[in-house]
Scaffold this active site. Structure first.
Site, PDB file in Angstrom:
ATOM      1  N   TYR A 287      38.145  79.101  18.593  1.00 37.69           N
ATOM      2  CA  TYR A 287      39.008  80.019  17.839  1.00 37.69           C
ATOM      3  C   TYR A 287      38.617  81.488  18.061  1.00 37.69           C
ATOM      4  CZ  TYR A 287      40.826  75.940  15.324  1.00 37.69           C
ATOM      5  OH  TYR A 287      41.418  74.745  15.000  1.00 37.69           O
TER       6      TYR A 287
ATOM      7  N   ASP B 132      36.559  61.747  19.516  1.00 40.74           N
ATOM      8  CA  ASP B 132      37.641  60.754  19.473  1.00 40.74           C
ATOM      9  C   ASP B 132      37.196  59.522  18.693  1.00 40.74           C
ATOM     10  OD1 ASP B 132      35.848  60.570  21.583  1.00 40.74           O
ATOM     11  OD2 ASP B 132      37.263  59.671  22.978  1.00 40.74           O
TER      12      ASP B 132
ATOM     13  N   LYS C 297      31.909  66.428  22.043  1.00 39.68           N
ATOM     14  CA  LYS C 297      32.608  65.794  23.173  1.00 39.68           C
ATOM     15  C   LYS C 297      31.735  66.004  24.409  1.00 39.68           C
ATOM     16  CE  LYS C 297      36.301  63.711  24.831  1.00 39.68           C
ATOM     17  NZ  LYS C 297      36.543  62.289  24.547  1.00 39.68           N
TER      18      LYS C 297
ATOM     19  N   ASP D 243      40.781  67.400   8.119  1.00 43.76           N
ATOM     20  CA  ASP D 243      42.121  67.019   7.656  1.00 43.76           C
ATOM     21  C   ASP D 243      42.259  65.497   7.595  1.00 43.76           C
ATOM     22  OD1 ASP D 243      42.955  69.561   7.205  1.00 43.76           O
ATOM     23  OD2 ASP D 243      44.675  69.501   8.562  1.00 43.76           O
TER      24      ASP D 243
ATOM     25  N   ASP E 173      38.053  71.328  12.101  1.00 42.79           N
ATOM     26  CA  ASP E 173      39.390  71.594  11.564  1.00 42.79           C
ATOM     27  C   ASP E 173      40.175  70.281  11.494  1.00 42.79           C
ATOM     28  OD1 ASP E 173      41.635  72.890  10.699  1.00 42.79           O
ATOM     29  OD2 ASP E 173      41.913  74.123  12.489  1.00 42.79           O
TER      30      ASP E 173
END
Ligand code: NAD
Length: 361
Positions: free
Chosen positions: A143, A226, A194, A254, A250
């Site tokens: 970001y 994942d 990752k 959620d 992020d």
């Protein structure tokens, strides 16, 4: 003599003002019992700041926040500002606020209220007893990484670029917060990355592993993002504390949000090395239900409770708020997002009134 706290209050956009009003009323209601006084300092942020003064984070807002003991923020954003250039969008104001306050650690608990086990889309036996914390890095990663932008290649084609980058010290800083957080909980830390594809993740994994020698009492495990997403919906009870980068956090927070049945139940805390913390619900400005008295104010009220606990060191007052929420849920009151058979539907305002009545008993 009462302890007085200066609280910067950023109601923002959409349902922000409705849920903020409830949270402030609740804080006022508990204040006398704990000998507290709150000096609420309203300030503009997001779309409402763009409309009022032409920018999403006015300098005056940042000053107010820096001079406060804690910052309480509702939510920002809305489609009417989505076509503005990126530097003028509400989200840019929020990112700038987090950066301006040096808030690099975002703590997002996902704890299942027993009364809401059936509000989750997952089976009750999968969800009952879930109590996890996502520690998300907040001021680095993709970001903020450079270069970024939409460029034109030599062949005249447009090319969008963002950069995921972390320095070792940025990783260590969030890693320490995560290990310390796990220490306050069940001493299990799962680092999510990752590393099988991304070099930045390999560095993340190496630094977390190196740090773990300083925290021998905390069990460190690693998961690819994942797999972590799958495990969160398959068997969420396996998690205690999760630490991850800005982008992965992020998304995973959620997912964790939906475990609880409603994004309207999830608070968060963002902390820096010093200075005021920022306390806000995980959800956004919910423009689809704004102004209709349908919003669930509980994530905002729980954010106020997190502010009392983590920002102002007033855990007893925080607990009083959390117990009032449990009591009102036990009495069967629900906002629309949590509604189930046999429960009593209430709006945002009435949920606030019920909490205040509960707190005054
Ligand atoms: P959202 O969280 O605002 O809404 C997602 C869904 O959840 C909607 O159906 C909404 O009605 C519902 N919802 C959210 N909060 C609720 C509550 N308290 N009570 C009941 N239902 C609730 O996410 P979105 O729709 O993707 O985004 C809307 C706007 O919010 C966008 O402009 C986005 O950029 C912004 N946003 C802001 C923040 C923030 O301020 N931290 C976070 C996420 C999104």
């Amino acid at each position: 003599m009462a302890t007085t706290y200066r609280i910067a209050v950023l109601a923002g956009d959409g349902i922000g003002p409705e849920i903020t009003a409830v949270a402030l009323d609740v804080l006022q209601a508990i204040a006398p019992r704990f000998d507290l006084e709150f000096d609420f300092l309203p300030a503009l942020v997001g779309g409402s700041a763009i409309d009022a003064v032409g920018e999403p984070l006015p300098a005056a807002t940042l000053t107010t926040c820096r001079q406060s003991d804690a910052v309480l923020l509702a939510a920002i954003g809305g489609t009417q500002w989505d076509t503005l250039p990126r530097h003028l969008r509400p989200e840019t104001g929020l990112l700038a606020l987090r950066a301006g306050l040096g808030l690099f650690a975002n703590l997002r608990p996902a704890k299942i209220f027993p009364q809401l086990v059936h509000a989750s889309s997952l089976k009750p036996e999968v969800i009952a007893g879930v109590d996890l914390m996502v520690v998300r890095e907040l001021t680095g990663g993709i970001y903020f990484g450079q270069p970024r932008g939409i460029f034109t290649t030599e062949t005249g084609e447009q090319r969008g670029v963002n950069t995921m980058a972390y320095t070792a010290s940025e990783i260590d800083r969030i890693g320490r917060v995560a290990f310390e957080t796990a220490r306050q909980r069940r001493r299990q830390l799962c680092s999510v990355d990752k590393a099988n594809v991304l070099e930045v993740s390999q560095l993340w994994r190496d630094r977390l592993s190196a740090l773990s020698t300083e925290y021998p009492d905390v069990e460190l495990t690693h998961l690819y993002v994942d797999n972590a997403a799958m495990q969160l919906v398959r068997a969420p009870k396996q998690f205690d504390t999760i630490v991850t980068s800005n982008l992965f956090g992020d998304i995973l927070s959620d997912i964790a949000a939906m475990l609880t049945g409603s994004i309207g139940m999830l608070p968060s805390a963002s902390l820096g090395e010093s200075g005021p913390g920022l306390f806000e619900p995980v959800h956004g400005s919910a423009p689809d239900i704004a102004g209709q008295d349908k919003a669930n104010p509980l994530a905002m009220v729980l954010s106020a409770a997190m502010m009392l606990r983590y920002g102002l060191n007033q855990p007893a007052a925080a607990q009083a708020i959390e117990e009032a929420i449990t009591a009102v849920l036990d009495q069967g009151y629900r906002t629309a997002d949590l509604m189930a058979e046999g429960c009593k539907l209430v709006g945002c305002r009435e949920m606030g009134d019920l909490l205040i009545r509960q707190l005054s008993q």
